[in-house]
Design an enzyme around this catalytic site. Structure first.
Site, mmCIF file in Angstrom:
data_model
loop_
_atom_site.group_PDB
_atom_site.id
_atom_site.type_symbol
_atom_site.label_atom_id
_atom_site.label_comp_id
_atom_site.label_asym_id
_atom_site.label_seq_id
_atom_site.Cartn_x
_atom_site.Cartn_y
_atom_site.Cartn_z
ATOM 1 N N GLY A 277 16.036 -2.642 36.409
ATOM 2 C CA GLY A 277 17.146 -2.762 35.471
ATOM 3 C C GLY A 277 16.967 -3.887 34.468
ATOM 4 N N GLU B 299 -1.743 5.018 9.977
ATOM 5 C CA GLU B 299 -3.205 5.151 9.937
ATOM 6 C C GLU B 299 -3.690 6.385 10.691
ATOM 7 O OE1 GLU B 299 -5.632 3.440 8.241
ATOM 8 O OE2 GLU B 299 -3.833 2.777 7.210
ATOM 9 N N ARG C 183 10.077 -10.839 41.779
ATOM 10 C CA ARG C 183 11.139 -9.966 42.277
ATOM 11 C C ARG C 183 10.861 -9.557 43.721
ATOM 12 N NH1 ARG C 183 16.366 -8.712 40.886
ATOM 13 N NH2 ARG C 183 16.906 -6.549 41.344
ATOM 14 N N TYR D 98 0.849 -1.181 0.000
ATOM 15 C CA TYR D 98 0.000 0.000 0.000
ATOM 16 C C TYR D 98 0.890 1.239 0.000
ATOM 17 C CZ TYR D 98 -3.866 2.993 1.659
ATOM 18 O OH TYR D 98 -4.838 3.962 1.801
#
Lengths: 627, 627
Positions: B401, B424, B310, B135
């Site tokens: 991190g 778009e 964590r 396109y």
């Protein structure tokens, strides 16, 4: 489409003396001269080219970085550059590398935490780069919580050594820059264990690699931790993983300026105040704030210039479209960032002064301003790095689709910058520290302990008490709100320091006027951004908010004709910007077109893989294809 | 450190039926079954592995994408997958490629803008992939302003052909995906010129490459536009540059459903309403909104699971640290994003309905809801993609991190997602369109033209008039504020549709209760975020704002025990997530460690470049080194 003419015509519109503004930005005529000279030296040296960086494989990228680092060091020696000039050169080479950690962390740590003897032994080696060092603190399982580190350093009185060991997988050192492939030595942080007793975290100088063949010493496993955000970007750095299997080092390699372990295995405190370590921390963080203003101004420079070159919609009488910088939506996003770049510059300058002040006081054993200075640098580090990371991405968006191309320079700038939000203290954790300090300061009001420095305003107790503050919940419960309070405190510092700067003598036609406009934009933009806080506390009325907004719009119009000159004042070379969109000459489109063809995919017209994977689809021969 | 146990224990805490929530998320039992089956099929196929993607050079990366695309197509044929299943397969392959444009833009455009004969000629070729299309709309100098495109298509009555030409450098087609290296055909947009008269922009089917040897046809220059943001990411796509030098195509390759050029060179309108093109636009944008919920939920799933694994600070009585998901600062950032993922999912579902509704009306020549539907999709596309892009980056930050490592999956997800904010329709340009529509709607109040659909609330004229609105300036002058008004309007739609969803019958133990909590979190978070607007317009009082904040905090506590189950309900495979941090089993640290060693830099212990660039530094032999 004539970008050339656009920027020239923009420059002719400027209402102030750009050369004088360059001096203000640089800090002094001397600094401007040095940075101007060194940045051109780097820009003109073909070894320091950056334009293929995002297309290289990790290995080629890394090797090229090693080459640049060696060349930079060679030039520093050949040209007998001063320390200041050498630092500028490394800055303009603009590529994260092991050198950053050697000069920025390894050496300062030995200076700050080593005894006189340790300094005499290690610093000359480090200064000449006979050894290359890094800073091995964070572990796979512990970043922010330094006191939770698991690596152990157990004193062995039999041999007068420490045994450095990684007892678990999560105790693997993880992230240290320069560790993965280059460093010969490291300052390693681990728990000091004497006679089975844990004395908490201390620093140790550990040799990692042989100086003969660069192989890791026995008991040491090292590697690189793998690809990081972005192409190019921080992948030039060998962030590393490191495991110790009972590695022995002599006792005198523990950094012993503050506390020492004797031959007999006794831990004794020296007469050096432990607070001295804060000096280093303030130093490193003021550097980060100063770097934030550089990174943000760089992105702003690119977005501002391209916004003057790019035209879209709004056909004018002369048949050409409107420069996107003339759209109010563009201005309302771009100009606050321009103002922020200047604001961070000046607060960074002030932090330099603060660092010197703190250091002088430390020498005189005056610790009274230390908590305030510490909170101040922590908060400003957090505020400026977060705003810069977001600001770079906003600048990229302001460049539309083309900002997504690596040749715009912005994707790499973003990817390489964002670690600043995490290293040297996670930005949210730092704000919680500031919040704790603020609560403590408030709770001590009236106790005779006067607030100092940037918290003096809290002394106006009566006013504060008028605010409807009914804190009954605990700190943790309210931490999200307290983080916002910490941000507000830090914004106050930024605005105050900008205002203080304006109270100085500022020469040059129109320079002060421009800075005043930027200062007002910054302050009003912050007010607009946090309008809810101002309104809900009754600090301002809705009517005032509306007036402030109108004033902000009018300031944007005032800055508009000076925008290009205000980014020219950063005095950045095209090499440093490394952005087709931000070129000084505005010749954007031909150069974008030219850059495209350099992509390796364009080496051949028909792509590698056509015969195996495209042709069988088109020829309906996929069924039998071997994929 | 036992991530395993953490997630298992989290799952046991869930207070609702996860399997039923999966159905709600998927939309139906059928959709869940299909997506579950296809996602596992992809995950178990070694050709579709994604784990080395960020380490590959551009060429290797691209070739690997070609291989995956061919393999995907082969599997689709072999397994005789339905259209729905094929689309799911392409989705789970999760790698931008020329296929996306062929199926997502080239074919829909021919279906929407081609005549019956054109469809009969081109669609069978395209469906079998005997041709591959893209396109080609945007140009180097024009993105948002489609009417400003410069490419020309001049009718030559002598030969009954159009001459496609790129008259300037800036008219080069730029960005089209699949163009650079793969597509054989393109729908090209250019200015229709007949007898020197410009009839504006139209679409044309143009063959670009030979079907024999894949070489560009005479007069056509094509290439790839170069590296884009991130490693891996969108660099699997051959976004291209394309120039035409008087390329001739037959007259019947202009897309003529709405207007036709006759043999004599007359432009005639067909009896097909031009508004039909809006149908395609609504379709494409509802797809983008649905994709936004996928991308955001993916990031949220990673960040939520890792936040439970964590641990940092806050040593508990059992000697282990606090899960970071238990920190209020973490919750106040993470849970609104979790709520947003669900909110966008449901508004996307509603947009699917809207698309069908619009289409049915178009068939019946009822255009009354079109402007509203258009504004609605434009605004929601803008709102959800911006929030998703920001949300992904926020999730990365919430991972500390380790989120910066490519193995976390988040850097690539961010880099690959952000173009959605631009393609778009640039998000700011779209909001300006919404703002224009809103102003028009308000100005027509009382004229007898009743507001429809999502603007019905504006019918309550009296209330609106009570607001202190004194717009006297022009649209452009106020555009920054109007953009904010447009966002508010769109947020209202998101919240309304979430509430409407909750009014449906929702089976499953506790499912509805969880969704109600998320809906409230979304609404209150938006209120908190835009507090200034609510307070300054007097919609709420400071007291109410404070209550809302307290309520938000209490909702976070309510969601906390269900957080892991709420992201499990997305039913994502580890392959789709492609994140070590987001693993279903929570076994994060050993896998992070394992991943690191795969980096090419770890192929050798001593890095390539040591002898040339590191040794000479250490041995002080740099002076004579050749760099």
């Amino acid at each position: 489409m004539a970008g050339f003419d656009d920027l020239a015509s923009e420059r002719s519109k400027a209402q102030f003396d750009v050369e004088e503004m360059k001096v203000i930005w640089a800090g002094s005529r001397h600094t401007l001269e040095v940075s101007d000279r060194i940045s051109r030296l780097v820009a003109n040296d073909p070894v320091f080219r950056k334009d293929t960086r995002t297309m290289l494989s990790r290995k080629d990228l890394f090797k090229n970085t090693l080459r640049k680092a060696a060349h930079a060091w060679k030039r520093i020696i050949e040209l007998r550059l001063s320390e200041e000039e050498a630092a500028e050169l490394r800055f303009y080479v603009d590529e994260p590398a092991f050198m950053d950690l050697h000069w920025g962390m390894f050496i300062p740590t030995i200076k700050g935490q080593g005894t006189e003897e340790q300094q005499q032994k290690w610093l000359p080696l480090a200064y000449k780069m006979k050894i290359i060092g890094c800073y091995a603190q964070t572990e796979l399982g512990h970043g922010s919580n330094v006191q939770g580190l698991e690596t152990t350093a157990t004193f062995d009185p039999q041999t007068d050594e420490f045994i450095i060991h990684s007892p678990t997988l999560t105790s693997s050192k993880w992230w240290p820059g320069g560790l993965g492939k280059v460093s010969t030595h490291a300052v390693v942080y681990g728990r000091l264990i004497i006679d089975s007793k844990d004395y908490g975290v201390n620093g140790f100088i550990v040799q990692l690699r042989s100086l003969d063949d660069h192989l890791p010493l026995p008991g040491i496993t090292i590697g690189d931790i793998g690809m990081k955000f972005g192409s190019g970007a921080y992948n030039t750095m060998d962030n590393g993983v490191l495991r110790f299997d009972h590695v022995r080092i002599p006792r005198d390699q523990m950094l012993m300026r503050v506390s020492q372990v004797t031959r007999e295995g006794k831990l004794v405190q020296s007469n050096v105040p432990w607070q001295l370590v804060y000096g280093t921390m303030v130093y490193v963080r003021q550097k980060i704030v100063s770097d934030a203003s550089c990174a943000l101004s760089r992105a702003v420079c690119i977005a501002t210039r391209y916004s003057a070159v790019r035209r879209q919609f709004g056909l004018q009488s002369n048949g050409i479209e409107t420069q996107v910088i003339d759209y109010k939506t563009q201005q309302s996003r771009l100009f606050p960032l321009l103002a922020s770049a200047y604001a961070f510059r000046f607060v960074g300058e002030w932090l330099k002064w603060l660092y010197m002040d703190v250091n002088q006081r430390l020498q005189a054993s005056d610790f009274s301003t230390l908590p305030e200075a510490h909170a101040c640098t922590a908060g400003l580090k957090s505020l400026t790095t977060s705003a810069t990371a977001d600001g770079i991405e906003e600048c990229r968006k302001l460049c539309g689709g083309h900002g997504y191309l690596c040749s715009s320079g912005l994707p790499e700038l973003f990817a390489v910058y964002i670690p600043a939000c995490t290293y040297e203290g996670d930005n949210i954790v730092l704000l919680l520290q500031v919040a704790r300090f603020l609560i403590k300061t408030v709770s001590q009001l009236g106790s005779g302990k006067e607030p100092v420095g940037t918290t003096v305003y809290m002394g106006r107790v009566e006013q504060l008490m008028q605010c409807h503050c009914a804190v009954q919940k605990g700190f943790l419960e309210l931490s999200a709100d307290l983080v916002q309070a910490a941000v507000a405190h830090c914004q106050l510092i930024v605005v105050s320091k900008f205002i203080e700067k304006l109270q100085q003598d500022i020469p040059g036609k129109g320079v002060k006027g421009q800075l005043e406009a930027l200062c007002n934009i910054y302050a009003l933009f912050i007010l607009h951004k946090h309008l809810g806080d101002f309104l809900s506390t009754g600090c301002i009325t809705p009517k005032q908010a509306s007036l402030a907004n109108a004033q902000l719009r009018s300031l944007y119009s005032q800055v508009r004709p000076n925008a290009i000159a205000l980014v020219d004042a950063f005095n950045y070379t095209d090499h440093y910007l490394s952005s087709v969109l931000g070129r000084y000459d505005g010749n954007v489109y031909p150069k974008l077109y030219e850059e495209a063809w350099k992509d390796p995919l364009n080496d051949s017209v028909v792509p590698d893989g056509y015969q195996e994977y495209i042709q069988p689809i088109l020829k309906q021969q996929l069924r039998n294809a071997r994929l």
